[in-house]
Write an enzyme that holds these catalytic residues in place. Structure first.
Site, PDB file in Angstrom:
ATOM      1  N   SER A 110       0.817  -1.219   0.000  1.00  0.00           N
ATOM      2  CA  SER A 110       0.000   0.000   0.000  1.00  0.00           C
ATOM      3  C   SER A 110       0.849   1.267   0.000  1.00  0.00           C
ATOM      4  O   SER A 110       0.303   2.371   0.007  1.00  0.00           O
ATOM      5  CB  SER A 110      -0.917   0.014   1.226  1.00  0.00           C
ATOM      6  OG  SER A 110      -0.168   0.165   2.415  1.00  0.00           O
ATOM      7  N   THR A 116      -6.079   6.946   7.171  1.00  0.00           N
ATOM      8  CA  THR A 116      -6.048   5.898   6.158  1.00  0.00           C
ATOM      9  C   THR A 116      -7.498   5.477   5.925  1.00  0.00           C
ATOM     10  O   THR A 116      -8.366   5.741   6.748  1.00  0.00           O
ATOM     11  CB  THR A 116      -5.203   4.682   6.608  1.00  0.00           C
ATOM     12  OG1 THR A 116      -5.790   4.119   7.788  1.00  0.00           O
ATOM     13  CG2 THR A 116      -3.782   5.068   6.931  1.00  0.00           C
ATOM     14  N   THR A 145       1.510   6.760   0.299  1.00  0.00           N
ATOM     15  CA  THR A 145       0.609   5.691  -0.151  1.00  0.00           C
ATOM     16  C   THR A 145       0.755   5.428  -1.643  1.00  0.00           C
ATOM     17  O   THR A 145       1.175   6.308  -2.400  1.00  0.00           O
ATOM     18  CB  THR A 145      -0.863   6.091   0.132  1.00  0.00           C
ATOM     19  OG1 THR A 145      -1.719   4.970  -0.075  1.00  0.00           O
ATOM     20  CG2 THR A 145      -1.329   7.232  -0.768  1.00  0.00           C
TER      21      THR A 145
END
Ligand code: ASP
Length: 306
Positions: free
Chosen positions: A46, A214, A181
């Protein structure tokens, strides 16, 4: 007092961040160094190297960094071919009169900084993309018609645990925050999530505290969630109440093709910290002065349903 807090996948960066904080370094240097470790981690799909790619099979990275002393920020989005977007974001903060630089501009900046371009997708992750996306496209829509197909293909294999957050307070009481990310797996090319959007996925202010998110980036953008936490602190709410209110404020927002998932970590200027999640079973990590290593702590659950 110094403090380093991260999402659970930030564990691999805690030593690097703590080494800087505990030897008198700055919060900004600590969160950047810690984030780089996660960007290097091939097991984390991720963030950074070996992140899951977009719909077309290209790894596309977003990152941001904020300095709570000056409220200066640097962010980059949709970066291809460089594993450390956090360091490109740092250069935006330090060296450009801008806050956000995306795509080819960010790649140009990386090259001016002497960073080496590389393929970020491994054969293993390419195969996951082939199985999840490429093999499911009809021959005629493999390079067009993606618009009609995205909702059925949009199933991120790591959607609860993606993205890394770091929040730090250094020995001078300065706060910094960093987020990096590869975004949602199989995202539409060029899609930016909350991570590079200051106020949405990342915010800090020495006067009050910091927060980073997140989960569904689109929700955090619409709710300006990280700033919402710090705004609560600014208005005199406690840390937990500010964080809970910021997530509860997302109630009722629709998430096309999915269920709403949001997680955040937050700190106040006194060094209290909290982790929240809309789903049970998730954790965050924290390392405070006086501890020999970091601890893993449960996130409190704040439900968005009903
Ligand atoms: N928030 C990230 C994004 O929307 C993804 C995640 O945290 O899983 O890009």
């Amino acid at each position: 007092m110094v403090l380093l807090v991260a999402s659970a996948n930030g564990s691999v960066g805690m030593e690097a961040g703590w080494a800087i904080l505990s030897s008198g370094g700055s919060a900004l240097d600590a969160v950047e160094a810690a984030t780089r470790e996660v960007e290097d981690n091939p097991d984390d799909h991720s963030v950074g190297y070996d992140g899951y790619p977009n719909l077309l099979g290209t790894v596309e990275l977003d990152a941001s960094l904020m300095d709570g002393a000056t409220r200066r920020a640097g962010t980059v989005g949709a970066v291809h071919g460089y594993r450390h977007p956090i360091t490109i974001a740092r250069a935006v903060l330090d060296r450009l009169p801008h806050v956000m630089v995306v795509g080819q501009g960010a790649e140009r900046l990386a090259s001016e900084l002497g960073m080496q371009p590389e393929e970020l997708l491994t054969e293993e992750t390419r195969q996951v993309w082939r199985d999840g996306v490429d093999g499911r496209l009809e021959p005629n829509d493999s390079r067009r018609g993606l618009l009609d197909r995205i909702s059925t293909l949009f199933t991120d294999p790591e959607h609860v645990a993606g993205t890394v957050n770091f929040l730090a307070i250094d020995g001078r009481g300065h706060i910094a925050s960093a987020v990096s990310t590869s975004g949602w797996a199989w995202k539409y090319p060029g899609r930016l999530g909350d991570s590079p959007v200051i106020g949405a996925g990342n915010y800090c202010d020495d006067r009050y505290g910091a927060a980073a998110c997140t989960g569904w980036g689109e929700l955090a953008i619409r709710g300006v969630t990280a700033h919402s936490v710090v705004g609560g602190l600014a208005h005199g709410l406690g840390l937990e109440a500010s964080a809970e209110r910021a997530i509860a404020d997302l109630s009722g927002l629709d998430v096309p093709g999915g269920e709403p998932i949001m997680q955040l970590v937050a700190i106040d200027r006194a060094g209290h910290h909290v982790g929240l999640s809309t789903h049970p079973g998730n954790t965050y990590v924290a390392w405070e002065s006086g501890q020999s290593t970091f601890t893993t702590l449960p996130r409190r659950v704040v439900s968005l349903s009903g």
